[in-house]
Scaffold this motif. Sequence first.
Motif, PDB file in Angstrom:
ATOM      1  N   THR A  46       0.892  -7.524   2.361  1.00 20.12           N
ATOM      2  CA  THR A  46       0.793  -7.262   0.933  1.00 20.12           C
ATOM      3  C   THR A  46       2.124  -7.596   0.285  1.00 20.12           C
ATOM      4  OG1 THR A  46       0.493  -5.580  -0.769  1.00 20.12           O
ATOM      5  CG2 THR A  46       1.190  -4.797   1.411  1.00 20.12           C
ATOM      6  N   GLN A  47       2.191  -8.768  -0.324  1.00 18.10           N
ATOM      7  CA  GLN A  47       3.462  -9.247  -0.875  1.00 18.10           C
ATOM      8  C   GLN A  47       3.978  -8.358  -2.000  1.00 18.10           C
ATOM      9  OE1 GLN A  47       3.384 -13.306  -2.239  1.00 18.10           O
ATOM     10  NE2 GLN A  47       5.390 -13.189  -3.179  1.00 18.10           N
ATOM     11  N   LEU A  48       3.159  -8.084  -2.990  1.00 17.86           N
ATOM     12  CA  LEU A  48       3.640  -7.376  -4.166  1.00 17.86           C
ATOM     13  C   LEU A  48       3.985  -5.926  -3.859  1.00 17.86           C
ATOM     14  CD1 LEU A  48       1.356  -8.843  -6.970  1.00 17.86           C
ATOM     15  CD2 LEU A  48       3.697  -9.467  -6.353  1.00 17.86           C
ATOM     16  N   HIS A  49       3.143  -5.252  -3.074  1.00 17.63           N
ATOM     17  CA  HIS A  49       3.431  -3.862  -2.740  1.00 17.63           C
ATOM     18  C   HIS A  49       4.677  -3.766  -1.861  1.00 17.63           C
ATOM     19  CE1 HIS A  49      -0.147  -1.907  -4.433  1.00 17.63           C
ATOM     20  NE2 HIS A  49      -0.802  -2.987  -4.071  1.00 17.63           N
ATOM     21  N   THR A  50       4.874  -4.748  -1.001  1.00 16.82           N
ATOM     22  CA  THR A  50       6.059  -4.747  -0.141  1.00 16.82           C
ATOM     23  C   THR A  50       7.321  -4.939  -0.971  1.00 16.82           C
ATOM     24  OG1 THR A  50       4.811  -5.597   1.746  1.00 16.82           O
ATOM     25  CG2 THR A  50       7.189  -5.906   1.793  1.00 16.82           C
ATOM     26  N   ILE A  51       7.309  -5.913  -1.870  1.00 21.79           N
ATOM     27  CA  ILE A  51       8.482  -6.159  -2.715  1.00 21.79           C
ATOM     28  C   ILE A  51       8.761  -4.940  -3.586  1.00 21.79           C
ATOM     29  CG2 ILE A  51       9.375  -7.542  -4.623  1.00 21.79           C
ATOM     30  CD1 ILE A  51       7.809  -9.919  -3.440  1.00 21.79           C
ATOM     31  N   ALA A  52       7.722  -4.355  -4.159  1.00 18.51           N
ATOM     32  CA  ALA A  52       7.908  -3.176  -4.998  1.00 18.51           C
ATOM     33  C   ALA A  52       8.524  -2.031  -4.197  1.00 18.51           C
ATOM     34  CB  ALA A  52       6.572  -2.734  -5.592  1.00 18.51           C
TER      35      ALA A  52
ATOM     36  N   TYR B 137      10.113  -2.976   8.091  1.00 19.41           N
ATOM     37  CA  TYR B 137       9.473  -4.058   8.828  1.00 19.41           C
ATOM     38  C   TYR B 137       8.380  -4.648   7.952  1.00 19.41           C
ATOM     39  CZ  TYR B 137      11.858  -2.879  13.163  1.00 19.41           C
ATOM     40  OH  TYR B 137      12.825  -2.675  14.114  1.00 19.41           O
ATOM     41  N   ALA B 138       8.410  -5.951   7.755  1.00 21.47           N
ATOM     42  CA  ALA B 138       7.406  -6.638   6.943  1.00 21.47           C
ATOM     43  C   ALA B 138       6.693  -7.662   7.807  1.00 21.47           C
ATOM     44  CB  ALA B 138       8.056  -7.327   5.746  1.00 21.47           C
ATOM     45  N   VAL B 139       5.362  -7.606   7.807  1.00 24.89           N
ATOM     46  CA  VAL B 139       4.556  -8.456   8.679  1.00 24.89           C
ATOM     47  C   VAL B 139       3.540  -9.214   7.833  1.00 24.89           C
ATOM     48  CG1 VAL B 139       3.106  -8.523  10.750  1.00 24.89           C
ATOM     49  CG2 VAL B 139       4.782  -6.667  10.457  1.00 24.89           C
ATOM     50  N   ASP B 140       3.472 -10.521   8.057  1.00 23.67           N
ATOM     51  CA  ASP B 140       2.508 -11.342   7.327  1.00 23.67           C
ATOM     52  C   ASP B 140       2.296 -12.632   8.097  1.00 23.67           C
ATOM     53  OD1 ASP B 140       1.291 -13.084   5.074  1.00 23.67           O
ATOM     54  OD2 ASP B 140       1.538 -11.131   4.109  1.00 23.67           O
ATOM     55  N   VAL B 141       1.158 -13.256   7.905  1.00 25.67           N
ATOM     56  CA  VAL B 141       0.904 -14.541   8.548  1.00 25.67           C
ATOM     57  C   VAL B 141       1.608 -15.670   7.805  1.00 25.67           C
ATOM     58  CG1 VAL B 141      -1.192 -15.140   7.271  1.00 25.67           C
ATOM     59  CG2 VAL B 141      -0.936 -15.882   9.659  1.00 25.67           C
ATOM     60  N   SER B 142       2.021 -15.411   6.577  1.00 19.96           N
ATOM     61  CA  SER B 142       2.651 -16.431   5.746  1.00 19.96           C
ATOM     62  C   SER B 142       4.170 -16.307   5.779  1.00 19.96           C
ATOM     63  CB  SER B 142       2.161 -16.306   4.297  1.00 19.96           C
ATOM     64  OG  SER B 142       2.945 -17.073   3.427  1.00 19.96           O
ATOM     65  N   GLU B 143       4.847 -17.363   6.217  1.00 20.41           N
ATOM     66  CA  GLU B 143       6.308 -17.373   6.187  1.00 20.41           C
ATOM     67  C   GLU B 143       6.818 -17.344   4.751  1.00 20.41           C
ATOM     68  OE1 GLU B 143       7.978 -20.528   8.623  1.00 20.41           O
ATOM     69  OE2 GLU B 143       6.203 -20.431   9.919  1.00 20.41           O
ATOM     70  N   PHE B 144       6.083 -17.953   3.845  1.00 21.29           N
ATOM     71  CA  PHE B 144       6.494 -17.955   2.441  1.00 21.29           C
ATOM     72  C   PHE B 144       6.600 -16.531   1.913  1.00 21.29           C
ATOM     73  CE2 PHE B 144       5.071 -17.425  -1.949  1.00 21.29           C
ATOM     74  CZ  PHE B 144       6.072 -18.110  -2.629  1.00 21.29           C
TER      75      PHE B 144
ATOM     76  N   LEU C 199       0.237  -1.047   2.969  1.00 16.71           N
ATOM     77  CA  LEU C 199      -0.876  -1.792   3.555  1.00 16.71           C
ATOM     78  C   LEU C 199      -1.637  -2.638   2.544  1.00 16.71           C
ATOM     79  CD1 LEU C 199      -2.405   1.056   5.761  1.00 16.71           C
ATOM     80  CD2 LEU C 199      -0.732  -0.678   6.445  1.00 16.71           C
ATOM     81  N   GLY C 200      -1.922  -3.870   2.955  1.00 16.75           N
ATOM     82  CA  GLY C 200      -2.899  -4.689   2.264  1.00 16.75           C
ATOM     83  C   GLY C 200      -4.250  -4.484   2.920  1.00 16.75           C
ATOM     84  N   PRO C 201      -5.333  -4.929   2.283  1.00 24.90           N
ATOM     85  CA  PRO C 201      -6.676  -4.682   2.837  1.00 24.90           C
ATOM     86  C   PRO C 201      -6.920  -5.347   4.187  1.00 24.90           C
ATOM     87  CG  PRO C 201      -6.758  -6.177   0.947  1.00 24.90           C
ATOM     88  CD  PRO C 201      -5.381  -5.611   0.988  1.00 24.90           C
ATOM     89  N   ALA C 202      -6.131  -6.372   4.544  1.00 22.66           N
ATOM     90  CA  ALA C 202      -6.317  -7.021   5.842  1.00 22.66           C
ATOM     91  C   ALA C 202      -6.147  -6.034   6.999  1.00 22.66           C
ATOM     92  CB  ALA C 202      -5.331  -8.181   6.002  1.00 22.66           C
ATOM     93  N   ALA C 203      -5.412  -4.944   6.765  1.00 17.73           N
ATOM     94  CA  ALA C 203      -5.192  -3.949   7.816  1.00 17.73           C
ATOM     95  C   ALA C 203      -6.475  -3.201   8.179  1.00 17.73           C
ATOM     96  CB  ALA C 203      -4.115  -2.956   7.385  1.00 17.73           C
ATOM     97  N   VAL C 204      -7.511  -3.277   7.315  1.00 18.00           N
ATOM     98  CA  VAL C 204      -8.755  -2.563   7.608  1.00 18.00           C
ATOM     99  C   VAL C 204      -9.958  -3.510   7.632  1.00 18.00           C
ATOM    100  CG1 VAL C 204      -7.906  -0.381   6.669  1.00 18.00           C
ATOM    101  CG2 VAL C 204      -9.093  -1.971   5.146  1.00 18.00           C
ATOM    102  N   PHE C 205      -9.703  -4.798   7.766  1.00 17.77           N
ATOM    103  CA  PHE C 205     -10.794  -5.773   7.806  1.00 17.77           C
ATOM    104  C   PHE C 205     -11.373  -5.947   9.209  1.00 17.77           C
ATOM    105  CE2 PHE C 205     -10.026  -8.580   3.799  1.00 17.77           C
ATOM    106  CZ  PHE C 205     -10.439  -7.523   3.017  1.00 17.77           C
ATOM    107  N   ASP C 206     -10.870  -5.221  10.161  1.00 23.55           N
ATOM    108  CA  ASP C 206     -11.320  -5.343  11.547  1.00 23.55           C
ATOM    109  C   ASP C 206     -11.517  -3.933  12.101  1.00 23.55           C
ATOM    110  OD1 ASP C 206     -11.316  -7.103  14.246  1.00 23.55           O
ATOM    111  OD2 ASP C 206     -10.172  -5.255  14.591  1.00 23.55           O
ATOM    112  N   ASP C 207     -12.566  -3.754  12.900  1.00 27.11           N
ATOM    113  CA  ASP C 207     -12.883  -2.430  13.426  1.00 27.11           C
ATOM    114  C   ASP C 207     -11.750  -1.877  14.285  1.00 27.11           C
ATOM    115  OD1 ASP C 207     -14.799  -0.255  13.689  1.00 27.11           O
ATOM    116  OD2 ASP C 207     -15.015  -0.866  15.771  1.00 27.11           O
ATOM    117  N   GLU C 208     -11.165  -2.719  15.138  1.00 29.61           N
ATOM    118  CA  GLU C 208     -10.111  -2.245  16.028  1.00 29.61           C
ATOM    119  C   GLU C 208      -8.817  -1.949  15.273  1.00 29.61           C
ATOM    120  OE1 GLU C 208     -10.386  -1.376  19.221  1.00 29.61           O
ATOM    121  OE2 GLU C 208     -12.526  -1.764  18.936  1.00 29.61           O
ATOM    122  N   SER C 209      -8.490  -2.749  14.258  1.00 31.09           N
ATOM    123  CA  SER C 209      -7.271  -2.469  13.497  1.00 31.09           C
ATOM    124  C   SER C 209      -7.409  -1.166  12.714  1.00 31.09           C
ATOM    125  CB  SER C 209      -6.937  -3.636  12.557  1.00 31.09           C
ATOM    126  OG  SER C 209      -7.928  -3.811  11.573  1.00 31.09           O
TER     127      SER C 209
END
Length: 377
Positions: A294-300, A321-328, A153-163
């Motif tokens: 989380t790019q770096l943690h996912t690759i690692a 499964y890898a999920v991100d808003v960035s295709e890059f 997990l990157g911090p975006a997973a906890v930036f919203d109350d519902e997530s």
Amino acid sequence: MFKLPRYREPNFNTPFFMAAPDVITAEVKQTGVAPSGYHSTSMYPEYFKIDGEWRLIENTRMDCVPVIKKDGQIEAKEFRRLKIGDRVILGRTEDGREGIYLYTEGFSAGDTKGDIFAFRSGRSRETSFSNDYLRLAQLLQHDREHGHIVWVLGPAAVFDDESRKVMEFMVENRYCHAVFGGNAVATHDIEGALFHTALGQDLTTTENKPNGHYHHLDAINLIRRLGSVEEAVKQGYITNGLVHSCVKNKVPMVLAGSIRDDGPLPQVESNAVEVQDTMRVHTNKATTIVCLATQLHTIATGNLTPSYVVCNGEIRPVFIYAVDVSEFVLNKITDRGTLEVTTIVSNIQDFLFKLRKIMERDEYGYTRSNKEKSAPL
């Protein structure tokens, strides 16, 4: 109903494999240094011919050295763990000629649909991911009882109350057996529990709170004063969120430090070698890995994880499964050798909402009652 792909071993009774030579080995002469001509492992199943028998290396991962142990088993060792006297397998070919055979089609042999681990090119924001959501939901339901599920997990997973509530749901209902992340994901989840903010923004309205930029620092300071997140939960400071659920359900959080960390939290491991070893405890037995924003943690994690795992004597695939808003970011992950990854282009909050909604449906497509939602599926 979800079913695991069946693994089909190579036919080692063919004349080619029977006539192939045993592997050549050499002993380590210097701690941490492999002998010349060493073989390097991959994420795929690899077989080595030892004393006339083709043997599978069970706990493999990328860029390690195969070592034959005294009991005849094969261990993938990082260079830093090589010891004087270790018997290292030599060879740079992987087609059997040197007693080394890399096998990429174990889960697709006889299947005209193609290799399950082939690159999934062309997946972009225009792609329909509905079947991927459904497959992941079924996979999580299967591996809750029959596997080991790791969330990265990157911090975006906890930036919203519902997530945050979705991640609570995953932990409480045993769809999560371990969490990987950095200082930020735990810090901002704790900030959310204490102040209902993330980086000073309200978790529901995104309103910037007065002196909100202090909130994550105050959260770190509190935990450091108490000594641990477990103590903060015990004393009632943390009453909700991902960290709270992990502590209450004894789900380990492996937090890797970085050079830019604030604090960090006492639980964060800043020694990269030590945290890699801790992560490997879980990747060695992982069956499903879900990586969010989380790019770096996912690759690692991908580089530490093989494409298969041996469970109760059976060989089964490891699904990532890898999920991100960035295709890059997602393209970067597949380019780094994580061949078995399924990528989904999505905002993380939207992904979590949709995944939970699918998981709360019964077999007829109806949403479960509120009472049923709170119980394990």
